[in-house]
Write an enzyme that holds these catalytic residues in place. Structure first.
Site, PDB file in Angstrom:
ATOM      1  N   LYS A   1       0.837  -1.208   0.000  1.00  0.00           N
ATOM      2  CA  LYS A   1       0.000   0.000   0.000  1.00  0.00           C
ATOM      3  C   LYS A   1       0.877   1.265   0.000  1.00  0.00           C
ATOM      4  O   LYS A   1       2.086   1.179   0.241  1.00  0.00           O
ATOM      5  CB  LYS A   1      -0.921  -0.052   1.225  1.00  0.00           C
ATOM      6  CG  LYS A   1      -1.895  -1.248   1.214  1.00  0.00           C
ATOM      7  CD  LYS A   1      -2.803  -1.244   2.455  1.00  0.00           C
ATOM      8  CE  LYS A   1      -3.771  -2.412   2.468  1.00  0.00           C
ATOM      9  NZ  LYS A   1      -4.667  -2.396   3.660  1.00  0.00           N
TER      10      LYS A   1
ATOM     11  N   HIS B   1      -1.821  -5.478   1.503  1.00  0.00           N
ATOM     12  CA  HIS B   1      -3.083  -6.190   1.298  1.00  0.00           C
ATOM     13  C   HIS B   1      -2.752  -7.617   0.882  1.00  0.00           C
ATOM     14  O   HIS B   1      -1.789  -7.841   0.135  1.00  0.00           O
ATOM     15  CB  HIS B   1      -3.907  -5.537   0.180  1.00  0.00           C
ATOM     16  CG  HIS B   1      -5.041  -6.416  -0.274  1.00  0.00           C
ATOM     17  ND1 HIS B   1      -6.233  -6.486   0.409  1.00  0.00           N
ATOM     18  CD2 HIS B   1      -5.132  -7.314  -1.295  1.00  0.00           C
ATOM     19  CE1 HIS B   1      -7.020  -7.374  -0.195  1.00  0.00           C
ATOM     20  NE2 HIS B   1      -6.373  -7.899  -1.225  1.00  0.00           N
TER      21      HIS B   1
ATOM     22  N   ASN C   1      -1.847  -0.598   7.403  1.00  0.00           N
ATOM     23  CA  ASN C   1      -1.162  -1.871   7.683  1.00  0.00           C
ATOM     24  C   ASN C   1      -0.275  -2.328   6.528  1.00  0.00           C
ATOM     25  O   ASN C   1       0.047  -3.493   6.422  1.00  0.00           O
ATOM     26  CB  ASN C   1      -2.180  -2.935   8.098  1.00  0.00           C
ATOM     27  CG  ASN C   1      -3.341  -3.029   7.127  1.00  0.00           C
ATOM     28  OD1 ASN C   1      -3.253  -2.533   6.002  1.00  0.00           O
ATOM     29  ND2 ASN C   1      -4.416  -3.674   7.540  1.00  0.00           N
TER      30      ASN C   1
ATOM     31  N   PHE D   1     -15.302   3.668   8.395  1.00  0.00           N
ATOM     32  CA  PHE D   1     -13.970   4.083   7.959  1.00  0.00           C
ATOM     33  C   PHE D   1     -13.793   3.993   6.439  1.00  0.00           C
ATOM     34  O   PHE D   1     -12.697   4.222   5.926  1.00  0.00           O
ATOM     35  CB  PHE D   1     -12.884   3.251   8.667  1.00  0.00           C
ATOM     36  CG  PHE D   1     -13.035   1.753   8.485  1.00  0.00           C
ATOM     37  CD1 PHE D   1     -12.549   1.117   7.361  1.00  0.00           C
ATOM     38  CD2 PHE D   1     -13.680   0.985   9.453  1.00  0.00           C
ATOM     39  CE1 PHE D   1     -12.684  -0.256   7.190  1.00  0.00           C
ATOM     40  CE2 PHE D   1     -13.824  -0.401   9.297  1.00  0.00           C
ATOM     41  CZ  PHE D   1     -13.323  -1.024   8.154  1.00  0.00           C
TER      42      PHE D   1
HETATM   43  P1  IDP Z   1      -7.651  -7.473   5.610  1.00  0.00           P
HETATM   44  O1  IDP Z   1      -6.895  -6.390   4.865  1.00  0.00           O
HETATM   45  O2  IDP Z   1      -6.860  -8.028   6.758  1.00  0.00           O
HETATM   46  O3  IDP Z   1      -8.192  -8.551   4.702  1.00  0.00           O
HETATM   47  P2  IDP Z   1     -10.322  -6.291   5.671  1.00  0.00           P
HETATM   48  O4  IDP Z   1     -11.354  -6.557   6.709  1.00  0.00           O
HETATM   49  O5  IDP Z   1     -10.518  -6.871   4.317  1.00  0.00           O
HETATM   50  O6  IDP Z   1      -8.911  -6.765   6.298  1.00  0.00           O
HETATM   51  O7  IDP Z   1     -10.154  -4.725   5.587  1.00  0.00           O
HETATM   52  C1  IDP Z   1      -9.506  -4.103   4.502  1.00  0.00           C
HETATM   53  C2  IDP Z   1      -8.648  -2.944   5.035  1.00  0.00           C
HETATM   54  O8  IDP Z   1      -9.495  -1.972   5.657  1.00  0.00           O
HETATM   55  C3  IDP Z   1      -7.662  -3.329   6.131  1.00  0.00           C
HETATM   56  O9  IDP Z   1      -6.463  -3.896   5.628  1.00  0.00           O
HETATM   57  C4  IDP Z   1      -7.436  -2.016   6.828  1.00  0.00           C
HETATM   58  O10 IDP Z   1      -6.539  -1.175   6.106  1.00  0.00           O
HETATM   59  C5  IDP Z   1      -8.844  -1.400   6.792  1.00  0.00           C
HETATM   60  N1  IDP Z   1      -9.628  -1.734   7.991  1.00  0.00           N
HETATM   61  C6  IDP Z   1     -10.272  -2.903   8.246  1.00  0.00           C
HETATM   62  N2  IDP Z   1     -10.918  -2.882   9.415  1.00  0.00           N
HETATM   63  C7  IDP Z   1     -10.708  -1.650   9.918  1.00  0.00           C
HETATM   64  C8  IDP Z   1     -11.145  -1.006  11.134  1.00  0.00           C
HETATM   65  O11 IDP Z   1     -11.867  -1.577  11.983  1.00  0.00           O
HETATM   66  N3  IDP Z   1     -10.715   0.266  11.312  1.00  0.00           N
HETATM   67  C9  IDP Z   1      -9.934   0.930  10.408  1.00  0.00           C
HETATM   68  N4  IDP Z   1      -9.506   0.370   9.268  1.00  0.00           N
HETATM   69  C10 IDP Z   1      -9.879  -0.915   9.021  1.00  0.00           C
HETATM   70 MG    MG Z   2      -9.615  -8.407   3.219  1.00  0.00          MG
END
Ligand code: IDP
Ligand code: MG
Length: 178
Positions: free
Chosen positions: A23, A137, A134, A71
């Site tokens: 990212k 992806h 984070n 978010f």
């Molecule tokens: P993942 O990336 O671990 O698969 P997902 O639930 O698909 O997690 O979420 C996509 C992205 O959205 C995450 O990588 C993160 O950057 C953001 N995200 C997910 N959940 C939250 C949250 O509760 N607060 C803020 N950002 C979040």
């Molecule tokens: Mg995901």
């Protein structure tokens, strides 16, 4: 002892493919090398890679499953690089159990909960606006991987044929070198 499985019953995991994106925060903080080194621990093959400027359309399509989350707006800005640089590095990794192997090295979604030696644990942060920055992806299951790989890549951008293709005449304007 686990008696529910008989010797030889465990089947080898099939070869899988998974979409990995470094990212914008990963690129702007010069974390690319460290992230690729961690990913190489998986011994998977990179079968596609490109730097992408993420459009709003692509960002919304990629994260459509989160569109009702509070978010979402900040998440779209994050992946489009509005907080950092407008580039990501998109890749396809291929090999046995690829999805789980990459997810394990990536670490939990919330960087504060991610194992400290995982990519997200080492390099991620939560912004004051509450976005989980984070740095990476990774697809979470084969269906999601297929949808995402087809969204980010054209068949000829991937060196291995991983999904069926077809030939189609397309007449469209293309930008070429002047
Ligand atoms: P993942 O990336 O671990 O698969 P997902 O639930 O698909 O997690 O979420 C996509 C992205 O959205 C995450 O990588 C993160 O950057 C953001 N995200 C997910 N959940 C939250 C949250 O509760 N607060 C803020 N950002 C979040
Ligand atoms: Mg995901």
């Amino acid at each position: 002892m686990d008696t529910s499985k008989h010797e030889g019953e465990e089947k080898a995991m099939p070869e899988q493919k998974t979409l990995v994106i470094i990212k914008p925060d990963g690129l702007v903080k010069s974390l690319t090398g460290g992230i690729l080194t961690k990913l190489s621990e998986t011994k998977l093959k990179i079968i596609a890679a490109k730097v992408v400027r993420v459009s709003r359309e692509l960002a919304v399509e990629h994260y459509y499953h989160l569109k009702d989350q509070p978010f979402f707006g900040e998440l779209i800005k994050y992946i489009m690089g509005e907080h950092h640089t407008n580039r990501v590095l998109a890749m396809v990794y291929y090999g046995e159990d690829a999805i789980q192997k990459v997810r394990a090295i990536a670490g939990s979604t919330n960087p504060e909960e991610a194992e400290s030696i995982s990519i997200r644990g080492m390099f991620g942060r939560i912004t004051t606006k509450g976005v989980f920055e984070n740095v990476i992806h990774a697809s979470s299951d084969p269906k999601e991987a297929e949808r995402e790989i087809k969204l980010w890549f054209m068949p000829d951008e991937i060196v291995t044929d991983i999904y069926p293709t077809t030939e189609k005449e397309v007449a469209r304007k293309m930008r070429v070198w002047a």
